[in-house]
Design a protein around this motif. Structure first.
Motif, PDB file in Angstrom:
ATOM      1  N   ILE A  85      18.620  23.233   9.996  1.00  0.00           N
ATOM      2  CA  ILE A  85      19.830  22.484  10.309  1.00  0.00           C
ATOM      3  C   ILE A  85      20.569  22.050   9.047  1.00  0.00           C
ATOM      4  N   THR A 106      25.828  27.481  17.862  1.00  0.00           N
ATOM      5  CA  THR A 106      24.978  26.321  17.558  1.00  0.00           C
ATOM      6  C   THR A 106      24.967  25.353  18.739  1.00  0.00           C
ATOM      7  N   GLU A 126      20.490  15.406  16.411  1.00  0.00           N
ATOM      8  CA  GLU A 126      20.342  15.781  14.997  1.00  0.00           C
ATOM      9  C   GLU A 126      21.299  14.983  14.118  1.00  0.00           C
ATOM     10  N   LEU A 159      14.011  17.458  17.184  1.00  0.00           N
ATOM     11  CA  LEU A 159      14.936  18.131  16.268  1.00  0.00           C
ATOM     12  C   LEU A 159      15.117  17.263  15.028  1.00  0.00           C
ATOM     13  N   VAL A 171      14.175  24.246  14.595  1.00  0.00           N
ATOM     14  CA  VAL A 171      15.338  24.933  15.172  1.00  0.00           C
ATOM     15  C   VAL A 171      14.910  25.540  16.517  1.00  0.00           C
ATOM     16  N   ARG A 206      21.826  24.401  21.569  1.00  0.00           N
ATOM     17  CA  ARG A 206      21.321  23.033  21.787  1.00  0.00           C
ATOM     18  C   ARG A 206      21.381  22.667  23.264  1.00  0.00           C
ATOM     19  N   ASN A 222      22.263  30.961  12.646  1.00  0.00           N
ATOM     20  CA  ASN A 222      21.796  29.847  13.476  1.00  0.00           C
ATOM     21  C   ASN A 222      20.279  29.725  13.523  1.00  0.00           C
ATOM     22  N   SER A 223      19.592  30.690  12.948  1.00  0.00           N
ATOM     23  CA  SER A 223      18.131  30.606  12.855  1.00  0.00           C
ATOM     24  C   SER A 223      17.703  29.843  11.602  1.00  0.00           C
TER      25      SER A 223
END
Length: 522
Positions: free
Chosen positions: A186, A356, A266, A31, A385, A360, A182-183
Motif C-alpha cells: 500500500i 484499487t 488503510e 490492512l 494486500v 477493497r 495493485n499487487s
C-alpha cells in the motif's frame, strides 16, 4: 477536531481513532493503516479524474446540446453530486470500514432489514465498480488507438485504424499492468496515488491553458456560454430533452469518490480523513473540470466537423481539437498527440485507482461471506494486500469488455451500470439514513447537523432523477441499434441479485460479520 484523531488506551499507547472505531464496529485491523488524508483524497480524485470523463464523453456533450450543456450541465451535476458526497461523508465518519456503502446500509436499515439492504447495496456497488474499471480501461485502449491513428498519418492519410480485436488486446495489456501495480504494498500505491492526483491537476491546467493559446481559430465567449446545439443526427429536437441527455458526460465523470470510504481501513484517522477525502475530491474536481471544459470549448469552431467520422481522428472530438490546433498553428499535429498522451497518462492512473478501490470492496464483501469462494477473495498476503481480490477484479473487467466484440451497443449498456449502478449503491444507505435511521443514526466527528436529513433527501431524489434520465432513448426512431439498453442492464442486475437472495442467500447471508477474535486471514 484534532483532539479526536488519537485515542489513548490505558493512558499510555495512543491508538488511531479510525482503528478504534473499526474495533468498535466489530472488525480487527488486517490492512496496513498507512494512508494520510492527502493519499485518501488522491485515490478518489484520480478515480473521478475530470480529464478521463470529460475527454472520453466530450462527443456526447457536443452532440447533445453543445457548449450550453457542457458549461452549465457540469455545474448542475456538480451541485447535486456534492449533496450526495456530503451525505456519504457524514455516514463514512460514523462507519469508517472498507465495506463502505453496503456496511452502512446494514447498520442504517435496522436489524430486520439489514441483511437484504446490505446484500443489494453491496452487489450494485461491486458490479458498478467492475463496470467503472472496465469502461475506464476500455476508454484508454480506444484513446491509444486514436493516438496510433494520428501518429501514423490520421484517418485521411492512411493512418493505422485499430480493429476491435486490437483494442481488446490493448485493454487486456493495461489490466495486466494495473493488476501488477495493485499487487504492490500500500505504501507504493499511496505514492502512485499522489503522483496520479498531481498529474491530474497539473495536466488539466496545462491543457486548459495550452489548447486555447495554440488554437488559431477560437470560439467567441458568446458561442461558449450561449450556443445550444440541436443538430444531433439522433432525431431529437426538444431542448429540455437534449439538455437532460447531455448531462451524462458530467455525471459519468463525477463518479467513484466512494474510493475514500473503501480505503478507510488503510487511512489514518479515517473517521475524519475519509469524509475529507470524499468532499475535497468532489469539490476540487468540479472546479478544475469546469476550467478544462471552458479551455477546450473555446477551441471549438465547427461541431459537425469535430463529430464527423471522416476527420483525422476518426470522429474523436477532443483528439481532433488538439491535433488541428497544432496542425493549423505549426503545420504539424505532433503537439496535439503529446497533449493526448498527457490525457492518456491521467486515464491510466484513473484505471489503476479504480482497480484499487474495486479490490477493497471485493475484500470487504467477501470478508462478510457475500461472494462465491469468499474465503479466497479476502485473503491478504504478507504485504497486507488483498491480492486475490485484485486479480479477480482485473479478470472480471476483461470479461466485461468481451461484449464489445459482439456489439458496441451491448458494451455501452453494460458500462452504463458504472453510473446508475454505482449511484443506486450511493443512494441506498442515504435513503436508510433519512428514513429508517432518521432518529437512531449516531453521527461521527464529521456531520451535517440538522441539515443532514434535508441534504440526504436531495441526494436520493437526484439519484432517482438521473436513473430515469439515463434510461431514456438517445435516438429516434428507436431500433435494436438505437434502443437505450441501460434499463435492461440495471434491471437485469436487480432481478439476478434479488432472485439469488430469495432462492438462496437469505438463508445464510446475515449482513456484515464481525471478525474480532478470529485468526488473521493471511
Amino acid at each position: 477536531m484534532g483532539s479526536q484523531n488519537v485515542i489513548q488506551i490505558n493512558g499510555k499507547h495512543p491508538q488511531d481513532s479510525g482503528h478504534s472505531r473499526l474495533n468498535e464496529l466489530g472488525y480487527k485491523q488486517e490492512l496496513k493503516r498507512d494512508l494520510s488524508v492527502l493519499s485518501n483524497f488522491a485515490f478518489s480524485f484520480s478515480i473521478i479524474s475530470v480529464v478521463t470523463g470529460i475527454t472520453t464523453l466530450y462527443n456526447s456533450g457536443l452532440r447533445f446540446g453543445g457548449p450550453v450543456v457542457l458549461v452549465y450541465g457540469w455545474l448542475v451535476a456538480g451541485v447535486f453530486t456534492m449533496a450526495v458526497g456530503l451525505s456519504m461523508a457524514e455516514i463514512c465518519s460514523s462507519y469508517p470500514t472498507s465495506g463502505g456503502l453496503y456496511y452502512w446500509s446494514a447498520k442504517l436499515a435496522g436489524h430486520s432489514w439489514a441483511p437484504f439492504a446490505s446484500w443489494i447495496t453491496g452487489w450494485y456497488n461491486i458490479v458498478g465498480q467492475w463496470a467503472v474499471t472496465t469502461s475506464v480501461n476500455f476508454s484508454l485502449a480506444q484513446l491509444i488507438g486514436v493516438i496510433i491513428l494520428l501518429s501514423t498519418g490520421g484517418q485521411n492519410e492512411g493512418g493505422y485504424v485499430a480493429s476491435k480485436y486490437m483494442i481488446l488486446v490493448i485493454h487486456a495489456g493495461l489490466l495486466l499492468v494495473h493488476a501488477i501495480i495493485n499487487s504492490l504494498p500500500i505504501s507504493w500505491l499511496s505514492f502512485f496515488g499522489q503522483i496520479a492526483a498531481a498529474w491530474n491537476i497539473l495536466g488539466v491546467f496545462f491543457l486548459m491553458i495550452c489548447i486555447p493559446l495554440v488554437a488559431k481559430e477560437k470560439a467567441s465567449a458568446e458561442f461558449v456560454f450561449t450556443h445550444f446545439n440541436t443538430d444531433n443526427d439522433a432525431g431529437i429536437s426538444s431542448k429540455p430533452y437534449i439538455f437532460l441527455i447531455g448531462l451524462l458526460m458530467s455525471q459519468y465523470t463525477l463518479t467513484g469518490y466512494d474510493a475514500s470510504a473503501h480505503m478507510s481501513e488503510e487511512t489514518k484517522s479515517a473517521d475524519i480523513n475519509g469524509p475529507k477525502g470524499i468532499i475535497s475530491s468532489i469539490g476540487i474536481s468540479i472546479i478544475v473540470g469546469w476550467g478544462y471544459l471552458l479551455g477546450i470549448t473555446f477551441a471549438v469552431t465547427d461541431i459537425p466537423q469535430l463529430l464527423s467520422p471522416d476527420n483525422d481522428a476518426g470522429g474523436y472530438a477532443i483528439a481532433e481539437i488538439f491535433y488541428q490546433a497544432f496542425k493549423k498553428r505549426y503545420g504539424s499535429g505532433t503537439g496535439g498527440i503529446i497533449c493526448l498522451l498527457v490525457v492518456a497518462v491521467a486515464i491510466f492512473f484513473c484505471a489503476m485507482s479504480s482497480l484499487t478501490s474495486n479490490s477493497r470492496m471485493v475484500y470487504a464483501f467477501s470478508r462478510d461471506g457475500a461472494m462465491p469462494l469468499s474465503s479466497l477473495w479476502h485473503k491478504v498476503n504478507q504485504q497486507e494486500v488483498p491480492i486475490y481480490a485484485v486479480w479477480l477484479s482485473a479478470v472480471i473487467a476483461f470479461c466485461m469488455a468481451l461484449t464489445s466484440l459482439g456489439s458496441i451497443v451491448a458494451f455501452q449498456a453494460m458500462t452504463s451500470i458504472a453510473v446508475i449502478g454505482l449511484y443506486i449503491a450511493y443512494a441506498l444507505p442515504i435513503f436508510f439514513r433519512v428514513t429508517l435511521a432518521r432518529k437512531s443514526f449516531v453521527p461521527g466527528p464529521f456531520n451535517l447537523g440538522r441539515y443532514g436529513v434535508v441534504i440526504g433527501w436531495i441526494s436520493v431524489l437526484w439519484v432517482i432523477t438521473i436513473s430515469v434520465l439515463f434510461s431514456l432513448p438517445v435516438a429516434y426512431p428507436i431500433t435494436d441499434q438505437t434502443l437505450n439498453y441501460t434499463p435492461v442492464a440495471v434491471g437485469g442486475l436487480f432481478i439476478i441479485v434479488v432472485s439469488y437472495w430469495i432462492v438462496n442467500a437469505r438463508y445464510w447471508f446475515k449482513g456484515p460479520v464481525t471478525n474480532v477474535g478470529t485468526p488473521s486471514n493471511v
